[in-house]
Structure formats: C-alpha cells, structure tokens
Scaffold this motif. Structure first.
Motif, PDB file in Angstrom:
ATOM      1  N   GLN A   1       0.904  -1.229   0.221  1.00 48.44           N
ATOM      2  CA  GLN A   1      -0.069  -0.148  -0.155  1.00 48.44           C
ATOM      3  C   GLN A   1       0.735   1.483  -0.085  1.00 48.44           C
ATOM      4  OE1 GLN A   1      -2.508  -1.450   3.317  1.00 48.44           O
ATOM      5  NE2 GLN A   1      -4.118  -0.567   2.119  1.00 48.44           N
ATOM      6  N   ALA A   2       1.913   1.170   0.614  1.00 48.99           N
ATOM      7  CA  ALA A   2       2.822   2.424   0.472  1.00 48.99           C
ATOM      8  C   ALA A   2       3.993   2.414  -0.482  1.00 48.99           C
ATOM      9  CB  ALA A   2       3.730   2.391   1.986  1.00 48.99           C
ATOM     10  N   ALA A   3       3.960   1.754  -1.439  1.00 47.23           N
ATOM     11  CA  ALA A   3       4.788   1.500  -2.553  1.00 47.23           C
ATOM     12  C   ALA A   3       4.299   2.143  -3.771  1.00 47.23           C
ATOM     13  CB  ALA A   3       5.295   0.049  -2.890  1.00 47.23           C
ATOM     14  N   ARG A   4       5.450   2.393  -4.500  1.00 44.05           N
ATOM     15  CA  ARG A   4       5.035   3.391  -5.955  1.00 44.05           C
ATOM     16  C   ARG A   4       4.570   2.349  -6.857  1.00 44.05           C
ATOM     17  NH1 ARG A   4       9.760   6.078  -8.172  1.00 44.05           N
ATOM     18  NH2 ARG A   4      10.104   4.173  -9.255  1.00 44.05           N
ATOM     19  N   ASP A   5       5.142   1.300  -7.359  1.00 46.24           N
ATOM     20  CA  ASP A   5       4.814   0.136  -7.907  1.00 46.24           C
ATOM     21  C   ASP A   5       5.309  -1.316  -7.508  1.00 46.24           C
ATOM     22  OD1 ASP A   5       7.554   0.103  -9.251  1.00 46.24           O
ATOM     23  OD2 ASP A   5       7.250   2.078 -10.140  1.00 46.24           O
ATOM     24  N   TRP A   6       4.899  -2.136  -8.343  1.00 47.20           N
ATOM     25  CA  TRP A   6       5.200  -3.387  -8.123  1.00 47.20           C
ATOM     26  C   TRP A   6       5.777  -4.396  -9.222  1.00 47.20           C
ATOM     27  CZ3 TRP A   6       1.545  -8.194  -8.281  1.00 47.20           C
ATOM     28  CH2 TRP A   6       2.150  -9.424  -7.852  1.00 47.20           C
TER      29      TRP A   6
END
Length: 391
Positions: free
Chosen positions: A131-136
């Motif tokens: 939820q906190a990241a920019r992309d996966w």
C-alpha cells in the motif's frame, strides 16, 4: 488460494468480451476495490486490483474470514518458472525484493494465449508495504510486468472493511440485509418482507451503500442481489445490468424479470431488444410476479399482432389492477376511456369502478368510481345502470 485460481482462470476471457460490454471499464489507471458487477469481482472474497493495457493484471485477495491475504498476477509468458522475484519500488526510489519459490508459489495456466499466473500469500506487514509503495514488479525468468500501485491503499482498505463485515457473523449480516431492504426494496415485490420504497423516493447513494454491505456480509440472498441492481439503476450505474441479469436468469427472482426486461425494452446499459424483454416478462409472469404481468399486458397491447394479444393484455392488466397495482389501474382506466382497448369493455369498466369503493385495499375515490361506473353504464352494463339508478 482457491479463489485466486478461479479468478485468474475466468478474468482474461472476460477482459476480451468486455471490450464490447456497455459501461465496463477494462483498463484501469489505478487500483480499484472490486464490487458486485465489476469485471474482477468474485463473490465470497474481497479483492482489489489493477489491469494493464496488455491485459496483464494484479489482484490482492482477502478471504471472507480475514485469515489470509494473497497477491497474484497474470503476466505475458508461455513457460512456468520455479521461482519469481517480487520487487516493490518505494516512493523514495528504494526497492524491496523478495524471492518466492517452492510451496509458497502457486502457478496456473491462464485461459488466454501466452499468459501465465503466479500468486502467493502475504503477511500483514507485506500488505502495508504494498500500500505504501509506488509500483510492483513481478519477474519470472524473462517474463516481467510492472504494476502501478496508485490507489492501492484506498482500494485494499475498502476490501478490508468489507472483510470485517463478512467476518461479523449472522447479527451483522441481518443488520445490513435489513438496511438494504429498507433502502431499496420494491413496493410490489411479493417476496419482500418489508413495505418497500417507491422509485422516486429512493436515494441511490444510501441504497447502494447499504446493499453493498449486505452483499459483503456473504451468503447473498437473491432479494439482495435484485435490490442492489435496483440501487445501481437508480444511480444510473451500468453494473445494474449484470446484477439484474444474475437475479433473474440465475436466481429466478420473480420481480427481477420485470426489472431486466425494462432495461432491454428501453435499451438501457444494453442494446434494445423487445424480443428479450417479452421473453423475460413471460417468465416473470409465469412465476406469479404482478409487476411482470402488468408490463407484459402493456407490451401485448402496445405491440399487438392481433385480437388475441389485445384480449390477453386486457386480462393481465385487469388482474394487476384488481391486485392493487396503481400503474395498472391508471393505464387501464386511460385506455378504457380513450378506446385503446376497443368496444365491449363495459364489464371491465364496472370491475375497475369497484376498486375505488374502498374495499379493495385502495383508498376510496368517489370521482374515479363514478367515472368508470358511468363508462360501464354507457356500455350497457346492467349492474352499473342499477347502481346509478340507486344513486
């Protein structure tokens, strides 16, 4: 993990069909919480996800009881790999990388050419990182896809809220079913335990919210599926078409046939198809739904192919009028007066007059009573003539 596999096996075929589906978004720019009627929705679990232009997609699945959360993706590829690398790129540019292999990794062949799926369980800490990241980025050998995580916090939190409702037990479920009934039940639904809400009195937001929560509680009743479809329709939400289709064709919920027929008859959210509308109204009428009978009666008269249609339509309308359905009373009375139903309706006019005496469940209406009584007398109805002579 079973639900993830089922979703992955079904969604790619749906994506291809959805290019032509009215109102269906296929490519999302950010994560969405999947609600009933959405492309990636799967009843019984709570999901959030994103679809890319090439129909790769990522999805997070929370089971109904809150015990497990899994992440999965369908990406381009033809050969399975024994391990995958999961990389979260954080907003500050740093990366968190995890290798998943062995029994931790689930691999499935997607029902689309040159696509494969991988999925694995997440810890609560992993979910927070997503939820906190920019992309996966998910990489399996030379196969790779990068998914933006914009909107994932809101989407996954919404899935968690729904999960809490489904884990709340029978009391919570009953509470939201009652709320959905109170906000969206049809006033003339013969299967409903509550008085219902007229269309003009419905609040689309209130009804949709209550019925979505009733849906999230699990073990969805056909009545709730119909009521959510009705709430969607009140808010001009195209997802109404899918919900009402399921309520009619899958659940065989009587009044849902009329609601779905109305969409086909008006070309709302779909291509106008009077033949489909007619078929649906026949089915609803056969199941005893008064509203379907009324609508079928109108259709037979308005699109008559001969005297048999007129006669059957007249019978259906008077049945609905005598059962206390106001639209049937209004249109039948109007057509008696303007001659739409032709001659020979003196007995029907007298029967309609009797509805306004006050003994049929309707409020007494002396003006309407006298109007139809005079119409019956004009047609030679002896009972009407006698009643007028007494007056």
């Amino acid at each position: 993990m079973t639900h993830i596999v089922r979703i992955f096996c079904a969604v790619l075929a749906l994506c291809a069909a959805a290019r032509l589906a009215a109102g269906q978004e296929v490519v999302f720019e950010e994560w969405h919480y999947h609600q009933p009627g959405d492309l990636l929705y799967d009843e019984g679990v709570h999901t959030a996800g994103v679809i890319l232009e090439d129909f790769s997609f990522a999805i997070m699945v929370l089971d109904a009881q809150g015990k497990h959360t899994a992440i999965g993706a369908v990406i381009p590829g033809t050969d399975f790999q024994d391990s995958v690398t999961s990389t979260l790129t954080m907003t500050d540019g740093s990366a968190r990388t995890l290798t998943v292999t062995g029994d931790q990794l689930r691999r499935e062949r997607a029902k689309a050419p040159d696509m494969v799926s991988y999925s694995f369980f997440l810890s609560d800490e992993d979910v927070e990182l997503f939820q906190a990241a920019r992309d996966w980025t998910l990489q399996a050998g030379d196969q790779k896809a990068t998914f933006p995580l914009a909107g994932s916090r809101i989407a996954v939190d919404a899935a968690r809220e729904a999960q809490k409702i489904s884990a709340g037990g029978p009391e919570v479920r009953d509470e939201w079913i009652a709320a959905c009934d109170a906000a969206a039940a049809h006033p003339y639904d013969g299967e409903s335990p509550v008085p219902g809400v007229a269309w003009d009195d419905m609040d689309a937001d209130t009804a949709t919210t209550a019925c979505l929560k009733a849906y999230a509680a699990g073990d969805v009743l056909p009545r709730i599926r119909f009521e959510l479809g009705r709430a969607y329709d009140k808010g001009d939400d195209p997802r109404a078409f899918e919900l009402l289709t399921k309520a009619a064709r899958d659940d065989h919920y009587p009044i849902a046939y009329n609601a779905l027929a109305t969409l086909y008859g008006t070309g709302t959210y779909t291509i106008r198809d009077l033949a489909a509308a007619h078929e649906l109204l026949e089915q609803g009428t056969a199941l005893g739904d008064m509203v379907s009978g009324y609508s079928l009666g109108r259709m037979l008269i308005e699109h008559s192919t001969g005297p048999d249609d007129i006669e059957r339509g007249r019978t259906l309308l008077i049945d609905a009028a005598e059962a206390g359905y106001p639209p049937a009373q209004r249109i039948y009375g109007q057509w008696l007066v303007d001659g739409t139903l032709g001659a020979g309706d003196a007995s029907a006019a007298f029967a309609l007059a009797q509805l306004y005496i006050g003994e049929s469940g309707l409020d007494p209406d002396p003006k309407a009573y006298l109007k139809y009584l005079k119409l019956a007398a004009k047609g030679g109805n002896e009972a009407a003539l006698e009643a007028l002579s007494l007056d």
